[in-house]
Design an enzyme around this catalytic site. Structure first.
Site, PDB file in Angstrom:
ATOM      1  N   LEU A 101       0.830  -1.203   0.000  1.00  0.00           N
ATOM      2  CA  LEU A 101       0.000   0.000   0.000  1.00  0.00           C
ATOM      3  C   LEU A 101       0.862   1.249   0.000  1.00  0.00           C
ATOM      4  CD1 LEU A 101      -2.726   1.485   0.247  1.00  0.00           C
ATOM      5  CD2 LEU A 101      -2.529   1.229   2.724  1.00  0.00           C
ATOM      6  N   TYR A 161     -12.459   5.857  -2.060  1.00  0.00           N
ATOM      7  CA  TYR A 161     -13.524   6.140  -3.020  1.00  0.00           C
ATOM      8  C   TYR A 161     -14.041   7.567  -2.880  1.00  0.00           C
ATOM      9  CZ  TYR A 161     -14.836   2.407  -6.124  1.00  0.00           C
ATOM     10  OH  TYR A 161     -14.869   1.547  -7.187  1.00  0.00           O
ATOM     11  N   HIS A 202     -17.038   1.320   0.456  1.00  0.00           N
ATOM     12  CA  HIS A 202     -16.997   2.135  -0.771  1.00  0.00           C
ATOM     13  C   HIS A 202     -18.389   2.440  -1.324  1.00  0.00           C
ATOM     14  CE1 HIS A 202     -12.805   1.573  -0.542  1.00  0.00           C
ATOM     15  NE2 HIS A 202     -12.675   0.505  -1.283  1.00  0.00           N
ATOM     16  N   ARG A 243     -14.635  -4.568 -16.267  1.00  0.00           N
ATOM     17  CA  ARG A 243     -14.115  -3.826 -15.126  1.00  0.00           C
ATOM     18  C   ARG A 243     -14.697  -2.419 -15.183  1.00  0.00           C
ATOM     19  NH1 ARG A 243      -9.839  -0.125 -14.964  1.00  0.00           N
ATOM     20  NH2 ARG A 243      -9.213   0.393 -12.831  1.00  0.00           N
TER      21      ARG A 243
END
Length: 512
Positions: free
Chosen positions: A42, A210, A271, A362
């Site tokens: 991350l 998000y 999200h 996607r």
């Protein structure tokens, strides 16, 4: 103006060409940014690149900021710099810019649960503050926990014990924690209590990336700055709302981690639920962060308990082949959940949250479907309803699907769109990554796009009963083929909820 922070002024004189950014550097003490878990994925893939882009744009100044990486791995400053360099040298980044930025990065090795490492970290931060002639108590310390939630309490305790900045002269200490914030209501409350004993709510920033996405940030402007949405945005005109997250790949080596959480905890409970709040909330009194977050909490508190018949779970064939996934895993990799909001604006309107891995495409999008036109004199109902679609990723766009006359001599109708595609409309504007925006917000002290504690509790209250039933094996996911739309039962649920699929229409992003 952030708490104890300065003011940044960003001015663009034209939407069609990039103008220089005018940046006023804060007059407060120097800024120390500490990335805990600096050797992890991350930090390397998201946190350090976001800090680098803020540096390139002038929001982080070399004469005021220093960045510290902290982790257990015993490596040198140069080792850390070399590990993250390749993640920074992308796109238009110049190698000299990267090198200049990396000189601001220092590494400290230490344990997460003992004082020794954090005392050393505090010493290094203090040396930087002294070098910058920062008045004691005016410096700013930002701690970014790119770590598993299990170590949040002990790390926060070490920060509180060893690394706090004195705040009586405008300085501050702020903590950024990543999701997941617990696994259910009880664990989230326990985590909140443990951290809440150490830090006040204004010091805590629960990050959900998000909320930093450009099109999500645009929702408040769209809804409350445009007259023609005001009379339409209600149960009288809107039939259903879909908020969708689809990935065309599986867990890909992260099966063990994913199996602990599943698609609902990983995507939907945070999200997609955050996006729902922005779609459904009432107009806040002002743009102050607390006023906006107040309205989001009201939405969550109005959500009715989830009904079994309005949930479809799935698990793609091959998921359990991952050696890190248990052979009899009950973890869903796909879920469609219908939420219903019990208030004056949304009574009777289903909000369909849908997320899945290993699907046929996607994308992430919000799809607002309007009711049929009454008295349809053109008999064009079979072509589909009006829809307002906000595409969050990829190919950011928003478009309105509507019925128009087919060009020609015949009076026939066809479905088309009014389209705002960001790649075409804003060719010279770089859309910032979500993490860039949110890290800058933490420095400014703006908590608008971060999750408040009561908001977190309300979100877990919605999903915890369902999650416990899944964990106990009472609710089984249905198998589906990788590369499909998911279980067929999910499309049947959408149909029962009132969604009308448009056949023969495909939105194609316009080319430049």
């Amino acid at each position: 103006m952030g708490s104890g922070g300065g003011q940044w002024i960003v001015e663009k004189r034209s939407s069609f060409r990039s103008e220089p950014l005018e940046v006023n550097v804060p007059e407060t003490g120097c800024l120390s940014i500490v990335v805990l878990g600096a050797s992890g994925d991350l930090a390397k893939k998201k946190t350090f690149p976001a800090l680098f882009n803020l540096y390139r744009q002038g929001f982080l100044q070399s004469n005021e900021v220093h960045i510290f990486g902290y982790a257990r791995t015993k490596i040198s400053d140069d080792d850390l710099r070399n590990r993250i360099r390749s993640y920074l040298e992308k796109g238009s980044a110049k190698s000299e810019e990267v090198s200049e930025f990396l000189q601001l990065v220092k590494y400290v090795s230490g344990s997460y649960d003992t004082e020794e490492g954090f005392r050393l970290l505090d010493k290094e931060i203090s040396l930087h503050e002294e070098f910058r002639n920062s008045t004691e108590g005016s410096s700013r310390r930002l701690f970014y926990l790119a770590l598993p939630p299990s170590v949040y309490p002990v790390v926060c305790r070490m920060i509180k014990l060893c690394c706090m900045n004195k705040s009586h002269l405008g300085g501050w200490t702020r903590i950024v924690v990543e999701k997941p914030f617990g696994k259910d209501l009880d664990s989230a409350e326990k985590l909140s209590n443990q951290i809440g004993e150490l830090f006040e709510e204004p010091q805590l920033y629960r990050i959900d990336h998000y909320l930093g996405k450009e099109l999500v940030q645009n929702l408040l402007v769209l809804r409350f700055a445009n007259r023609f949405f005001l009379p339409l945005w209600n149960r009288d005109n809107i039939d259903n709302v879909q908020i969708v997250f689809r990935e065309d790949f599986g867990t890909e080596g992260r099966g063990g981690y994913f199996d602990e959480y599943g698609i609902i905890r990983d995507i939907i409970q945070n999200h997609l639920l955050q996006v729902l709040c922005l779609v459904a909330m009432e107009k806040p009194v002002s743009l102050k962060p607390e006023h906006i977050r107040d309205e989001k909490v009201k939405v969550l508190q109005s959500v009715m308990p989830i009904k079994d018949e309005e949930v479809v779970l799935g698990q793609y064939n091959g998921y359990r082949d991952d050696p890190t996934v248990p052979d009899h895993s009950n973890t869903p990799t796909f879920a469609t959940v219908v939420l219903r909001i019990h208030n004056e604006r949304w009574e009777g309107v289903p909000f369909i949250l849908k997320a899945g891995k290993a699907l046929n495409s996607r994308k992430a999008e919000i799809r607002v479907q309007f009711k049929d036109v009454p008295g349809d004199i053109f008999r064009c109902k079979n072509q589909g309803r009006n829809e307002f679609v906000i595409r969050l990723q990829p190919s950011e766009a928003m478009y309105m699907k509507l019925t128009v006359k087919q060009p020609g001599l015949e009076m026939s109708t066809v479905q088309s769109e009014l389209d705002l595609s960001y790649g075409q409309r804003y060719q010279q504007v770089t859309i910032p990554e979500a993490y860039e925006r949110l890290i800058l917000d933490t420095i400014r002290g703006d908590q608008q796009h971060f999750v408040r504690r009561d908001e977190l509790r309300a979100a877990w209250e919605i999903f915890t009963p369902l999650l416990h039933r899944i964990d106990d094996g009472e609710f089984k996911p249905l198998p589906y083929q990788p590369g499909s739309r998911g279980p067929a039962e999910a499309d049947e649920l959408l149909e029962r909820a009132g969604y009308v699929q448009t056949h023969g229409y495909i939105w194609i992003p316009p080319t430049l």
